[in-house]
Design a protein around this motif. Structure first.
Motif, short mmCIF file in Angstrom:
data_model
loop_
_atom_site.label_atom_id
_atom_site.label_comp_id
_atom_site.label_asym_id
_atom_site.label_seq_id
_atom_site.Cartn_x
_atom_site.Cartn_y
_atom_site.Cartn_z
N LEU A 162 0.84 -1.19 0.00
CA LEU A 162 0.00 0.00 0.00
C LEU A 162 0.88 1.24 0.00
CD1 LEU A 162 -2.70 -1.07 2.59
CD2 LEU A 162 -3.00 -0.78 0.13
N ARG A 163 0.49 2.21 -0.80
CA ARG A 163 1.17 3.50 -0.82
C ARG A 163 0.49 4.42 0.18
NH1 ARG A 163 0.00 5.00 -6.73
NH2 ARG A 163 -1.95 4.27 -5.89
N PRO A 164 1.17 5.40 0.72
CA PRO A 164 0.55 6.30 1.70
C PRO A 164 -0.74 6.95 1.19
CG PRO A 164 2.91 6.64 1.68
CD PRO A 164 2.60 5.68 0.55
N GLU A 165 -0.78 7.28 -0.08
CA GLU A 165 -1.98 7.93 -0.63
C GLU A 165 -3.15 6.97 -0.88
OE1 GLU A 165 0.86 7.18 -4.13
OE2 GLU A 165 1.06 7.86 -2.07
N ASP A 166 -2.94 5.67 -0.71
CA ASP A 166 -4.01 4.69 -0.89
C ASP A 166 -5.01 4.69 0.27
OD1 ASP A 166 -2.89 3.80 -3.28
OD2 ASP A 166 -1.83 2.14 -2.32
N TYR A 167 -4.57 5.10 1.44
CA TYR A 167 -5.37 4.95 2.65
C TYR A 167 -6.56 5.90 2.72
CZ TYR A 167 -1.72 2.00 4.65
OH TYR A 167 -0.83 1.00 4.89
#
Length: 147
Positions: A133-138
């Motif tokens: 997961l990328r930080p911007e996915d959350y």
């Protein structure tokens, strides 16, 4: 005078435009971040903010750690994710708080600030073993209540 009604294609186009304009895709009945009522769940993407109708601003800073069990793996423990939120009152006061997805084994899923109670209702997406997961996915789902 004769009225013309939109056919099925026009109604479909109108529905798509209405959903696209809400920012949430009509998938949920959650308010947009700019109009968050106290006591009702709302979603925030990482680094996004919402101001409640009584002036408190909640910012989802991001996820500090995520050890949740991937959805395509069998684990002996559910794991936990640590969500960081920044809270700012109308008078300029600010605080940072940690919220956890698994309060049974780690920290709490709720916290307080001034006369508010803040609860982490959920964190999406669930991890997968085949894709980090990328930080911007959350996306965090939060609720703020007056106490």
């Amino acid at each position: 005078m004769r009225r013309r009604c939109a056919g099925p294609a026009g109604v479909l186009l109108l529905g798509v435009l209405m959903c696209a304009g809400t920012g949430s895709g009509c998938a949920h009945d959650l308010p947009r971040p700019s109009q968050v009522p106290v006591g009702r769940p709302f979603e925030l993407r990482a680094a996004a903010s919402a101001t409640l109708d009584d002036g408190l601003t909640v910012t989802f800073q991001g996820v500090r750690s995520d050890s949740r069990c991937p959805m395509d793996v069998v684990c002996i423990s559910a794991g936990d994710a640590t969500v960081i939120v920044r809270l700012a009152s109308r008078d300029g006061g600010q605080a940072e708080r940690e919220l956890h997805t698994n309060p049974a084994t780690t920290g709490a899923a709720n916290t307080s600030y001034l006369s508010y109670g803040i609860t982490l209702v959920g964190l999406a997406p669930s991890p997968r073993s085949d894709r980090p997961l990328r930080p911007e996915d959350y996306v965090a789902t939060l609720t703020v209540e007056r106490r």
